[in-house]
Design a protein around this motif. Structure first.
Motif, PDB file in Angstrom:
ATOM      1  N   PHE A  79       0.793  -1.223   0.000  1.00 50.73           N
ATOM      2  CA  PHE A  79       0.000   0.000   0.000  1.00 50.73           C
ATOM      3  C   PHE A  79       0.830   1.280   0.000  1.00 50.73           C
ATOM      4  O   PHE A  79       0.286   2.357  -0.271  1.00 50.73           O
ATOM      5  CB  PHE A  79      -0.995   0.001   1.163  1.00 50.73           C
ATOM      6  CG  PHE A  79      -2.139  -0.955   0.952  1.00 50.73           C
ATOM      7  CD1 PHE A  79      -2.963  -0.851  -0.154  1.00 50.73           C
ATOM      8  CD2 PHE A  79      -2.376  -1.966   1.859  1.00 50.73           C
ATOM      9  CE1 PHE A  79      -4.015  -1.735  -0.361  1.00 50.73           C
ATOM     10  CE2 PHE A  79      -3.425  -2.866   1.665  1.00 50.73           C
ATOM     11  CZ  PHE A  79      -4.248  -2.743   0.554  1.00 50.73           C
ATOM     12  N   VAL A  80       2.122   1.196   0.286  1.00 54.94           N
ATOM     13  CA  VAL A  80       2.953   2.408   0.270  1.00 54.94           C
ATOM     14  C   VAL A  80       3.893   2.483  -0.929  1.00 54.94           C
ATOM     15  O   VAL A  80       4.729   3.378  -1.007  1.00 54.94           O
ATOM     16  CB  VAL A  80       3.746   2.599   1.593  1.00 54.94           C
ATOM     17  CG1 VAL A  80       2.788   2.721   2.769  1.00 54.94           C
ATOM     18  CG2 VAL A  80       4.761   1.498   1.812  1.00 54.94           C
ATOM     19  N   ILE A  81       3.738   1.583  -1.896  1.00 50.06           N
ATOM     20  CA  ILE A  81       4.603   1.623  -3.087  1.00 50.06           C
ATOM     21  C   ILE A  81       4.479   2.970  -3.793  1.00 50.06           C
ATOM     22  O   ILE A  81       5.492   3.588  -4.144  1.00 50.06           O
ATOM     23  CB  ILE A  81       4.287   0.456  -4.057  1.00 50.06           C
ATOM     24  CG1 ILE A  81       4.761  -0.863  -3.450  1.00 50.06           C
ATOM     25  CG2 ILE A  81       4.943   0.691  -5.415  1.00 50.06           C
ATOM     26  CD1 ILE A  81       4.330  -2.088  -4.233  1.00 50.06           C
ATOM     27  N   GLU A  82       3.263   3.450  -3.995  1.00 47.81           N
ATOM     28  CA  GLU A  82       3.081   4.716  -4.708  1.00 47.81           C
ATOM     29  C   GLU A  82       3.714   5.872  -3.932  1.00 47.81           C
ATOM     30  O   GLU A  82       4.400   6.714  -4.517  1.00 47.81           O
ATOM     31  CB  GLU A  82       1.598   4.993  -4.950  1.00 47.81           C
ATOM     32  CG  GLU A  82       1.382   6.234  -5.796  1.00 47.81           C
ATOM     33  CD  GLU A  82      -0.087   6.473  -6.131  1.00 47.81           C
ATOM     34  OE1 GLU A  82      -0.381   7.591  -6.566  1.00 47.81           O
ATOM     35  OE2 GLU A  82      -0.912   5.565  -5.952  1.00 47.81           O
ATOM     36  N   GLN A  83       3.494   5.930  -2.615  1.00 47.90           N
ATOM     37  CA  GLN A  83       4.108   6.994  -1.805  1.00 47.90           C
ATOM     38  C   GLN A  83       5.638   6.908  -1.897  1.00 47.90           C
ATOM     39  O   GLN A  83       6.314   7.931  -1.975  1.00 47.90           O
ATOM     40  CB  GLN A  83       3.690   6.859  -0.339  1.00 47.90           C
ATOM     41  CG  GLN A  83       2.261   7.242  -0.053  1.00 47.90           C
ATOM     42  CD  GLN A  83       1.930   6.999   1.407  1.00 47.90           C
ATOM     43  OE1 GLN A  83       2.121   5.904   1.930  1.00 47.90           O
ATOM     44  NE2 GLN A  83       1.446   8.031   2.072  1.00 47.90           N
ATOM     45  N   THR A  84       6.165   5.702  -1.859  1.00 44.78           N
ATOM     46  CA  THR A  84       7.619   5.500  -1.956  1.00 44.78           C
ATOM     47  C   THR A  84       8.138   6.026  -3.285  1.00 44.78           C
ATOM     48  O   THR A  84       9.139   6.744  -3.335  1.00 44.78           O
ATOM     49  CB  THR A  84       7.958   4.009  -1.787  1.00 44.78           C
ATOM     50  OG1 THR A  84       7.459   3.554  -0.528  1.00 44.78           O
ATOM     51  CG2 THR A  84       9.457   3.768  -1.877  1.00 44.78           C
ATOM     52  N   ASN A  85       7.445   5.692  -4.362  1.00 47.87           N
ATOM     53  CA  ASN A  85       7.887   6.132  -5.686  1.00 47.87           C
ATOM     54  C   ASN A  85       7.767   7.646  -5.869  1.00 47.87           C
ATOM     55  O   ASN A  85       8.556   8.242  -6.592  1.00 47.87           O
ATOM     56  CB  ASN A  85       7.136   5.377  -6.782  1.00 47.87           C
ATOM     57  CG  ASN A  85       7.682   3.981  -6.962  1.00 47.87           C
ATOM     58  OD1 ASN A  85       8.847   3.701  -6.659  1.00 47.87           O
ATOM     59  ND2 ASN A  85       6.851   3.076  -7.438  1.00 47.87           N
ATOM     60  N   ILE A  86       6.819   8.273  -5.199  1.00 48.13           N
ATOM     61  CA  ILE A  86       6.716   9.739  -5.249  1.00 48.13           C
ATOM     62  C   ILE A  86       7.971  10.365  -4.638  1.00 48.13           C
ATOM     63  O   ILE A  86       8.543  11.304  -5.191  1.00 48.13           O
ATOM     64  CB  ILE A  86       5.428  10.219  -4.542  1.00 48.13           C
ATOM     65  CG1 ILE A  86       4.215   9.872  -5.405  1.00 48.13           C
ATOM     66  CG2 ILE A  86       5.494  11.718  -4.248  1.00 48.13           C
ATOM     67  CD1 ILE A  86       2.879  10.063  -4.699  1.00 48.13           C
ATOM     68  N   VAL A  87       8.408   9.822  -3.510  1.00 48.14           N
ATOM     69  CA  VAL A  87       9.635  10.329  -2.873  1.00 48.14           C
ATOM     70  C   VAL A  87      10.839  10.057  -3.770  1.00 48.14           C
ATOM     71  O   VAL A  87      11.673  10.942  -4.002  1.00 48.14           O
ATOM     72  CB  VAL A  87       9.839   9.714  -1.471  1.00 48.14           C
ATOM     73  CG1 VAL A  87      11.187  10.136  -0.882  1.00 48.14           C
ATOM     74  CG2 VAL A  87       8.700  10.121  -0.543  1.00 48.14           C
TER      75      VAL A  87
END
Length: 104
Positions: A79-87
């Motif tokens: 669930f945090v892959i997208e947030q990780t990729n934004i960073v």
């Protein structure tokens, strides 16, 4: 201060190549984590990648919150892959996290 070892130099080089625009404080934490004993048998580039993903996950995403809400580790990571990729994108990383990446 002692001269950097070959491994520390390799970690620094891999870190700069992977994350050209990461903030200094984040870079220093990732550098320290990549040099940790449990990652010492890995090539520097892999150690830096794993340390980077772990750092971003814990410091820049909702990962800890999801765990506290009862999600298992794998679900929280998903669930945090997208947030990780934004960073990673903000830091101009040369690689992004893929849902199929195997970790640790």
């Amino acid at each position: 201060m002692t001269a950097p070892t070959g491994r520390r130099r390799a970690i620094a080089k891999a870190l700069t190549a992977l994350l050209p625009l990461a903030p200094y404080a984040d870079m220093e934490k990732i550098r320290a984590d990549a040099g940790a004993v449990h990652l010492k048998t890995l090539p520097p580039g892999i150690a830096v990648w794993l340390a980077t993903i772990a750092h971003i996950r814990h410091m820049h995403t909702d990962y800890e919150k999801l765990l506290a809400e009862g999600y298992d580790r794998d679900s929280a990571r998903f669930f945090v892959i997208e947030q990780t990729n934004i960073v990673l994108t903000r830091w101009r990383a040369t690689r992004l996290l893929d849902a199929d990446d195997e970790e640790e």
